[in-house]
Design a protein around this motif. Sequence first.
Motif, short mmCIF file in Angstrom:
data_model
loop_
_atom_site.label_atom_id
_atom_site.label_comp_id
_atom_site.label_asym_id
_atom_site.label_seq_id
_atom_site.Cartn_x
_atom_site.Cartn_y
_atom_site.Cartn_z
N ASP A 165 0.87 -1.17 0.00
CA ASP A 165 0.00 0.00 0.00
C ASP A 165 0.91 1.23 0.00
OD1 ASP A 165 -2.37 -1.48 0.17
OD2 ASP A 165 -2.21 -1.62 2.36
N THR A 166 0.49 2.30 -0.64
CA THR A 166 1.34 3.50 -0.70
C THR A 166 0.56 4.71 -0.19
OG1 THR A 166 0.70 3.98 -3.00
CG2 THR A 166 2.65 2.60 -2.66
N VAL A 167 1.22 5.52 0.61
CA VAL A 167 0.55 6.66 1.23
C VAL A 167 1.53 7.83 1.31
CG1 VAL A 167 1.18 5.97 3.59
CG2 VAL A 167 -0.85 7.40 3.21
N GLY A 168 0.99 9.04 1.21
CA GLY A 168 1.78 10.25 1.38
C GLY A 168 1.28 11.07 2.55
N VAL A 169 2.20 11.59 3.34
CA VAL A 169 1.86 12.50 4.45
C VAL A 169 2.48 13.84 4.10
CG1 VAL A 169 2.07 12.94 6.92
CG2 VAL A 169 1.78 10.59 6.08
N MET A 170 1.64 14.81 3.73
CA MET A 170 2.08 16.08 3.17
C MET A 170 1.49 17.26 3.94
SD MET A 170 3.77 14.91 0.52
CE MET A 170 3.93 13.30 -0.24
N PRO A 171 1.98 17.55 5.14
CA PRO A 171 1.39 18.65 5.92
C PRO A 171 1.60 20.02 5.31
CG PRO A 171 3.35 17.77 7.00
CD PRO A 171 3.03 16.84 5.89
N GLY A 172 2.49 20.14 4.32
CA GLY A 172 2.69 21.43 3.67
C GLY A 172 1.76 21.66 2.50
N VAL A 173 1.03 20.63 2.07
CA VAL A 173 0.12 20.76 0.93
C VAL A 173 -1.21 21.32 1.41
CG1 VAL A 173 -1.16 19.52 -0.85
CG2 VAL A 173 1.24 18.93 -0.39
N GLN A 174 -1.60 22.48 0.86
CA GLN A 174 -2.83 23.13 1.30
C GLN A 174 -3.79 23.40 0.14
OE1 GLN A 174 -2.21 26.26 4.41
NE2 GLN A 174 -0.02 25.94 3.99
N LYS A 175 -3.53 22.79 -1.00
CA LYS A 175 -4.43 22.92 -2.15
C LYS A 175 -4.35 21.63 -2.96
CE LYS A 175 -0.75 25.46 -4.56
NZ LYS A 175 -0.39 26.74 -5.21
N ALA A 176 -5.11 21.57 -4.05
CA ALA A 176 -5.13 20.35 -4.86
C ALA A 176 -3.71 19.96 -5.27
CB ALA A 176 -5.99 20.58 -6.10
N TRP A 177 -3.43 18.67 -5.24
CA TRP A 177 -2.08 18.18 -5.51
C TRP A 177 -2.16 16.99 -6.47
CZ3 TRP A 177 1.49 14.22 -3.36
CH2 TRP A 177 2.83 14.53 -3.61
N ARG B 52 -0.87 -6.22 3.89
CA ARG B 52 0.39 -6.10 3.14
C ARG B 52 1.15 -4.89 3.66
NH1 ARG B 52 -1.58 -4.58 -3.01
NH2 ARG B 52 -3.00 -2.86 -2.49
N PRO B 53 2.45 -4.83 3.46
CA PRO B 53 3.24 -3.74 4.03
C PRO B 53 2.92 -2.38 3.41
CG PRO B 53 4.59 -5.09 2.58
CD PRO B 53 3.28 -5.80 2.73
N LEU B 54 3.51 -1.37 4.03
CA LEU B 54 3.20 0.02 3.67
C LEU B 54 4.46 0.73 3.18
CD1 LEU B 54 0.99 2.30 3.86
CD2 LEU B 54 1.92 2.80 6.12
N MET B 55 4.34 1.44 2.07
CA MET B 55 5.39 2.34 1.61
C MET B 55 4.86 3.77 1.77
SD MET B 55 6.85 4.61 -0.56
CE MET B 55 5.46 4.76 -1.65
N SER B 56 5.63 4.61 2.46
CA SER B 56 5.17 5.96 2.77
C SER B 56 6.17 7.01 2.33
CB SER B 56 4.94 6.10 4.29
OG SER B 56 4.19 5.01 4.78
#
Length: 567
Positions: A348-360, A409-413
């Motif tokens: 599984d793939t996930v992004g943690v983007m606290p600097g993103v404040q609009k559509a990405w 299943r494992p996580l890629m972040s």
Amino acid sequence: MPVFTRLRLPRVRTRLRDAREAHPVAARALRRTVHVLAAALVVGALLMPNTAPALRPDRFTRIPAEAVVGAVLLLVLPRRPRIVVAALYGAGIGVLTVLNLLDIGFTAYLGRGFNVVLDWGLLDDAQSYVADSMGSAAATAATVGAVVLALLLVTVMALATVRLGDLLARHRARAGRGVLIAGTAWVACAALGVQVSGVPVASDRAAGALKGQTRRVVDTLRDEAAFAKEARADAFGATPPDQLVPDLRGKDVVFAFIESYGRTAVEDPLIGPGVTRVLDTRTAALAQAGYHARSGWLTSATYGGSSWLGHSTALSGLWIDNQQRYRTVTSGDHLTLTKAFRKTGAWDTVGVMPGVQKAWPEAKWYGLDKVYDAFGLGYRGPKFSWSTMPDQYALEAFQRLEHGRERDRPLMSEIILTSSHQPWAPVPELVDWDDLGDGSVFDAIQKAGKKPSDVIADSTASRREYGRSVQYSVTSLTQWLERYGTDDTVLVFLGDHQPIARVSGNGASRDVPVTVVAKDPEVLEKIDSWNWTEGLRPAEDAPVWKMSAFRDRFLTAYGSTPHPTGE
């Protein structure tokens, strides 16, 4: 023209004439003062450097060739063409001055000059940065002030040149002799290489600046097609899913970028001692928990800002050093390191983007199934200047929302940590992980911290607070690993770029630290051939790679088989 205006103009002229006749000495002194100011303004603009360190008095004691040529042109033209040419010439000098000022600002913050093709959009980012750091009122005032200054420069420069053209025409004979003397002196100084304090007396600075701007435009237009061709060729673009990173199967892999974490943080005499102490302390703490690390250096494609260029360069294997290249690559299907994990179907793939404040929309290009932006992490505490939330909270939210969940299943972040973003005031402080809650615990810390205005104009204060911010980010990330990591966690963290010149100094390298941390010894054995330094702190002489080399080296080290795509 309205009737009242036609009636008033003669009255104004009459009053001015009467005033000059009543006070001839004062009128003559004022006229000469204005002439001198106009000449100083034009000559100063023609000699103006485009970098802050070059703004020295000796740079303005030279003979500008452009002034000599302009004077000759204005001397030979009849009145009406002279006025038009003078106005256009002056406006052109004004525009060039604005570009020089933009060069100074971009060099100070991004380590490069302003690109008239690509960089207008970054001015919006600059306004947003000022708003986040100093407040919306300051951002509005700065924007209005910048626009007014630019218009004023162009207008005043045009008026000054017209005035000087009239002066030359009224004293044509003397002006002609003066221009001949100045021209002869310029040629002689150029031929003999005459210098004062190491600076040539004969100057063609304005022509050189215009040539430089033109070259940037031409190079940018040529680069667009060349890079599009380069991006289509990919050593791993056609690699079957089962041949991508087979040696990391079953591992939870985290790629974390620490904002502005550069070589300066480790080696600067003021900043380095505190940061290296933290790196060494955290190395020992992780070792106690069973983790070991290897560290080296990467040369970033960007400097001082534009973090997304560093992120995309590290993960794509392409050198992405401007916005045009970024738009080109993110609109295609070039394989990113993060997308490689998704392509396998094993993560599984996930992004943690606290600097993103609009559509990405770039999330698709990065291969992220899910993205948590500034509004998706449940934070209810205060902003810390530009940073929407402290890194410690973002990591705890990642643990709560994704990493700590039961999964098949494992996580890629991919995680972007922002607490070390300029202007480094206020800097968060670590709290007990069990007390983080919704982030309200940071209210008192934010209020007690320094204000951006306390450090933004002070190089020493900026360096000190920058160091504190890096210590905070590194400690937050490694404490998270120590607290929540498992035998199968692999952490890769690196800086995206060096801090701005106010902190890193003029002429600083673009190197950033990069570290791989794991508990499984086989993970680090795979990169033994890299000859990286043991621990979280890379040695001064540790290997230095271009950041664009990282993707292919990482994929190869962990068993990926190249299958190139064509051009």
